[in-house]
Every structure is written in structure tokens, then in C-alpha cells.
Design a protein around this motif. Sequence first.
Motif, PDB file in Angstrom:
ATOM      1  N   TRP A  99       0.860  -1.187   0.000  1.00 57.92           N
ATOM      2  CA  TRP A  99       0.000   0.000   0.000  1.00 57.92           C
ATOM      3  C   TRP A  99       0.893   1.232   0.000  1.00 57.92           C
ATOM      4  N   HIS A 100       0.653   2.139  -0.928  1.00 57.69           N
ATOM      5  CA  HIS A 100       1.436   3.374  -1.032  1.00 57.69           C
ATOM      6  C   HIS A 100       0.532   4.542  -0.625  1.00 57.69           C
ATOM      7  N   LEU A 101       0.881   5.212   0.473  1.00 53.81           N
ATOM      8  CA  LEU A 101       0.059   6.307   0.988  1.00 53.81           C
ATOM      9  C   LEU A 101       0.662   7.663   0.636  1.00 53.81           C
ATOM     10  N   PHE A 144      -4.905   7.435   4.641  1.00 50.63           N
ATOM     11  CA  PHE A 144      -4.568   6.794   5.905  1.00 50.63           C
ATOM     12  C   PHE A 144      -4.677   5.284   5.773  1.00 50.63           C
ATOM     13  N   MET A 145      -4.055   4.595   6.725  1.00 51.86           N
ATOM     14  CA  MET A 145      -4.089   3.146   6.768  1.00 51.86           C
ATOM     15  C   MET A 145      -4.588   2.697   8.137  1.00 51.86           C
ATOM     16  N   ILE A 146      -5.562   1.798   8.151  1.00 54.33           N
ATOM     17  CA  ILE A 146      -6.032   1.167   9.385  1.00 54.33           C
ATOM     18  C   ILE A 146      -5.343  -0.189   9.477  1.00 54.33           C
ATOM     19  N   GLU A 203      -9.579  -0.707   2.313  1.00 55.94           N
ATOM     20  CA  GLU A 203     -10.007  -0.041   1.085  1.00 55.94           C
ATOM     21  C   GLU A 203     -10.545   1.367   1.382  1.00 55.94           C
ATOM     22  N   PRO A 204     -10.344   2.310   0.457  1.00 57.19           N
ATOM     23  CA  PRO A 204     -10.862   3.679   0.649  1.00 57.19           C
ATOM     24  C   PRO A 204     -12.379   3.679   0.837  1.00 57.19           C
ATOM     25  N   GLY A 205     -12.859   4.584   1.666  1.00 56.84           N
ATOM     26  CA  GLY A 205     -14.298   4.678   1.920  1.00 56.84           C
ATOM     27  C   GLY A 205     -14.835   6.059   1.583  1.00 56.84           C
ATOM     28  N   ARG A 206     -16.134   6.166   1.556  1.00 53.84           N
ATOM     29  CA  ARG A 206     -16.747   7.430   1.160  1.00 53.84           C
ATOM     30  C   ARG A 206     -16.571   8.528   2.203  1.00 53.84           C
TER      31      ARG A 206
END
Length: 281
Positions: free
Chosen positions: A57-59, A64-66, A108-111
Amino acid sequence: MDFSHELIVPEAGFPFKLFIFEGKDGNYYRDRHWHRSVEIFAVCGGELEFHIADRLWHLTPGEFMIVNSNEIHSVDSPLPNETIVLQIPLKLFENYYTGEQFVWFTHEPGRRDDRFMELIKALYRTYSEKPCGYDMKMNSIFYQIMYLLVKDYRLTEADDESVRRNKNLNRLSAITSYMKENYAGDITLEEVARVFDYSPNYLSRMFRKYAGITFKSYVQNIRLEYALKELESGKYSITEIAVRSGFSGSKALARAFQKKYGMLPSEYRSRMSGSVKKQKD
């Protein structure tokens, strides 16, 4: 694969821990490890890379990362960055477990990502500025973050294999915490197995299967981590550091250190001294 368990201690007076990522200056890599708390990395500037399971994962800023409880991961920050880290004890989610001491959040990205980032930034800004009543404001923001976590990011179904792996890593967390408290002594597989009422063979298999590392290698990695910190402090000689870290002597430390970090302890100390001098100048 070298995995280790990380112990998370909440911020005094709050049910969480909040800080700026220790790899903010770049040239930093944290080996694969796990912890029982849920950990959130919010990148405000620069970039970070996460290795979780078999995925990279590239931020970038605004992302952000959980990192879930007992999820083995590594963090790479070759360049300077501004990253806020929020660590939340697993117990705070006990009303939302989907298995035995098990709760899982998506990567995964969320709204609601924009709102989530705003709250993380507001939490750290309040912590830094400490206005009147800041403790109440921080708790208010924190529980808004908790609400979004369980509402928008929590997965409501858990497969049996994930729950089983989580359960075994919970057991290993208690064992590795004991090992970190006794790393400087002559700690053996037989001794630790006796303390936790396992057979040595079973404990050895647990490390290989669930942590991806042998018991012996794990002990050595703990000792190397503490030796690294002692070298950075500059308080003791290399021979003293070797003994304090549980190695038989400076030669044993040098062999293990060079294998893991690609340089001798003396070279690392020289680099650290040069870096500190450069910053002062």
C-alpha cells in the motif's frame, strides 16, 4: 520473515495513544510486526509504504491506513513525511467483536475518508495546542473517529481461519511480552514453554506457523532492537551493550548486527554521531 510483537501503551489520561510517526525524518524501516491494538497512520505530508500480508500500500497526503489488531505489517518511509499515528486498544471495540476478541477493519478507501482525515488532524491539533478544556474536546473528537470506524470501516463477517489466527497471535503476544521483559537473561525455548505450560515442540511450531520466525531468531531480534537503542544513546561501550542486550560478547553482537543491518555496531554508532553533529551545525 522476521515478525515481532509491539506493545502499545495508551496516552496518560486518555483511552488511546497519539503521536507523530517515528519515521518522520525518512531513512526508516520497521520490520514486520504485530500488536493487539488497532493502529491508524494518517499521512499529512510526504509518503509511506505499508506491506500487509502479500499486498503493498502506497500512501500519499490525505490518505490513511487502518492496521488491524494482530495484523502482521511493515512500514517503509525512505523520505521525510508528516504522519499522525493513533493507536486504540482492542478492548474499546469489545461491543463490536465479530469473533472471539476479533474485530476487523477494511483497508479499502471509503466514502467518508475526507471526514476521517479531518478528525485525525483535529485530534492532533487539539493535543498540540491544549486549549482550555482540551481533554474533553479530544475525547469528543476521538469518539467521533470511533463511530466512523465501526460504522463505515468495520467488516461484519469473519472467516474461521482469520479468527483462529487472531487467537493464536493473542497467545503469542503474551509470550513475546514476557520475552521482551527477560531478553537480557539466558532465555530458552524450554524455559518459556514451561512458564506458559506448552511443550517446547508446540511452542516452536506456534512461532513458525503464526509469526513466521523461529523462537531463536525472535529472541535475537529482540536483543538487536535493544542494542540498537543503546547504540543510539551513546551511554555504554559496545562490549557493555552486548552484555546488557543478552549477547555472549561483542563479537556475537557484531555478527548478528551486521547480518541484520548490513554494518557493524561501531559503524552504526559513527553514522549516528555524524548525523547528530550535522544537525547541531
